[in-house]
Design a protein around this motif. Sequence first.
Motif, PDB file in Angstrom:
ATOM      1  N   SER A  56      -2.142   4.095  -7.400  1.00 37.66           N
ATOM      2  CA  SER A  56      -3.326   3.220  -8.110  1.00 37.66           C
ATOM      3  C   SER A  56      -1.939   1.589  -8.363  1.00 37.66           C
ATOM      4  O   SER A  56      -1.176   2.266  -8.523  1.00 37.66           O
TER       5      SER A  56
ATOM      6  N   PRO B  49      -4.700   6.280   7.823  1.00 36.26           N
ATOM      7  CA  PRO B  49      -6.268   6.514   7.331  1.00 36.26           C
ATOM      8  C   PRO B  49      -6.672   7.175   9.195  1.00 36.26           C
ATOM      9  O   PRO B  49      -5.959   6.516  10.515  1.00 36.26           O
TER      10      PRO B  49
ATOM     11  N   LEU C 222      -2.260   1.041   2.303  1.00 36.06           N
ATOM     12  CA  LEU C 222      -3.651   0.988   0.552  1.00 36.06           C
ATOM     13  C   LEU C 222      -3.294   1.510  -0.282  1.00 36.06           C
ATOM     14  O   LEU C 222      -3.683   0.543  -1.430  1.00 36.06           O
TER      15      LEU C 222
ATOM     16  N   ARG D 207     -17.521  10.468   3.091  1.00 32.76           N
ATOM     17  CA  ARG D 207     -17.639   9.197   2.141  1.00 32.76           C
ATOM     18  C   ARG D 207     -17.902   8.738   1.140  1.00 32.76           C
ATOM     19  O   ARG D 207     -18.648   7.587   0.432  1.00 32.76           O
TER      20      ARG D 207
ATOM     21  N   THR E 139     -14.568   8.042  -0.224  1.00 29.78           N
ATOM     22  CA  THR E 139     -14.098   7.213   0.193  1.00 29.78           C
ATOM     23  C   THR E 139     -14.593   6.315  -0.977  1.00 29.78           C
ATOM     24  O   THR E 139     -13.804   5.108  -1.087  1.00 29.78           O
TER      25      THR E 139
ATOM     26  N   ALA F 250     -13.293   5.551  -4.247  1.00 32.65           N
ATOM     27  CA  ALA F 250     -12.259   5.312  -4.470  1.00 32.65           C
ATOM     28  C   ALA F 250     -12.126   3.794  -3.801  1.00 32.65           C
ATOM     29  O   ALA F 250     -11.766   3.079  -5.389  1.00 32.65           O
ATOM     30  N   ALA F 251     -12.745   3.062  -3.356  1.00 33.12           N
ATOM     31  CA  ALA F 251     -12.876   1.690  -3.748  1.00 33.12           C
ATOM     32  C   ALA F 251     -13.609   1.251  -3.940  1.00 33.12           C
ATOM     33  O   ALA F 251     -13.427  -0.024  -4.663  1.00 33.12           O
TER      34      ALA F 251
ATOM     35  N   ASP G   5     -10.249   1.107  -6.836  1.00 28.47           N
ATOM     36  CA  ASP G   5      -9.685  -0.080  -6.974  1.00 28.47           C
ATOM     37  C   ASP G   5     -10.263  -1.316  -6.759  1.00 28.47           C
ATOM     38  O   ASP G   5      -9.652  -2.124  -7.735  1.00 28.47           O
TER      39      ASP G   5
ATOM     40  N   SER H 149      -8.231   6.341  -5.924  1.00 29.29           N
ATOM     41  CA  SER H 149      -7.944   5.171  -5.592  1.00 29.29           C
ATOM     42  C   SER H 149      -7.867   5.475  -4.116  1.00 29.29           C
ATOM     43  O   SER H 149      -7.985   6.487  -3.871  1.00 29.29           O
ATOM     44  N   ARG H 150      -8.520   4.284  -3.010  1.00 28.09           N
ATOM     45  CA  ARG H 150      -7.896   4.974  -1.731  1.00 28.09           C
ATOM     46  C   ARG H 150      -6.798   5.779  -1.027  1.00 28.09           C
ATOM     47  O   ARG H 150      -7.225   6.315  -0.107  1.00 28.09           O
TER      48      ARG H 150
ATOM     49  N   VAL I  62      -8.057   9.017  -2.341  1.00 29.14           N
ATOM     50  CA  VAL I  62      -8.459   9.570  -1.553  1.00 29.14           C
ATOM     51  C   VAL I  62      -7.943  10.392   0.347  1.00 29.14           C
ATOM     52  O   VAL I  62      -8.220  11.528   0.309  1.00 29.14           O
ATOM     53  N   ALA I  63      -7.089   9.219   0.820  1.00 29.71           N
ATOM     54  CA  ALA I  63      -6.821   9.146   2.298  1.00 29.71           C
ATOM     55  C   ALA I  63      -6.189   9.953   2.764  1.00 29.71           C
ATOM     56  O   ALA I  63      -6.236  11.000   3.310  1.00 29.71           O
TER      57      ALA I  63
END
Length: 357
Positions: free
Chosen positions: A87, A128, A145, A272, A275, A278-279, A282, A297-298, A301-302
Amino acid sequence: MGRGAAAREDPVKVLVTGGSGFLGREICRRLSARGDVVSSLCRRPSTALERLGVRQHLGDLADAAAVSRAVAGCDAVVHNAALAGVSGPPRPYWATNVVGTRQVIGQCRAHGVRTLLYTSTASVVFRPGGLRGVDESLPVAPRHLAAYPATKARAEALVLAAHGPELATVSLRPHIVWGPGDPHFVPALARAVRAGLLPMPGDGGNLVDTTHVRTAAHAHLLALDGLRRSPQAVGGRAYFIGQDDPRPLREIVRHFLRAAGVDARWCAVPPRLATAGAAAGDALLRAVRSTRTHALSRFLVAELLHPHHFDLTAARRDLGFEPPIGFDAGVAELVRSTPDDSEETPCRTPTTPSAPS
């Protein structure tokens, strides 16, 4: 041992940027052990490097004069230093990973250094959905990301584009570097445990390959020797490096936590929800202009949700690469290790790499 590491020529004067970091220190140790003349560029002095007899240049990658002093007189440079994280805003990453790499390339040219090895990361190609046995024909991701993989991809492109008759370059892409003394991955997992539970996105069934620190350092020596011996054969290329032993993430985490003396149960967070959280994280970090490099962060997590493992055929073919230690043997070694095996706490600076890789 691979052919590059086994067949030694005359001692080489090698600069390792970020030599006080986890991987950088192991590279310095192995170079010194085989008789090369090793120096390092870092912002703070390192007692571990002092014990190895490594000459230390103190300075920042952004300081052209400091980089020039460190590069002068060297035969080869291993550019291992980076600002790493999952991040944080782009500017610090760009300043260290991109501008710093430009400095290194420019000073290699100015001082007639003919060999430049870059420590990249497999994250430059991550997208992703994950990566299943991909090789180097896969282009870097069109969109990243986080600032870390984006700037590492840009820096790698600069290094590979610099390859030519006067300066031979190559890039290695290790992934999740771990082992005794790891100050990043295993401690981060241990800190995440709450009341015997480890909250993680998904069920952990995604296959992930990792890289033991000895495997990563071994690959660097092979690549350095191969580049000096046959620049036309390996120069201008990037190579994935790993254990070539993808395992379910849940299994990897269990081994690492037990090695750290932590007994924890995987607590699956719905993908879900993870994600979305995390969004939101961010967005919040951007709103408050946070400079944290290891927040939710995304990107994180991804990487935790999806598979990522690689085809190492090219490294085997061109570099003679084979992992010098297997995953299970590495875990056993990790269990036997103690906190003192880290030798020192690496300085968290723009010239010291940290996870992820």
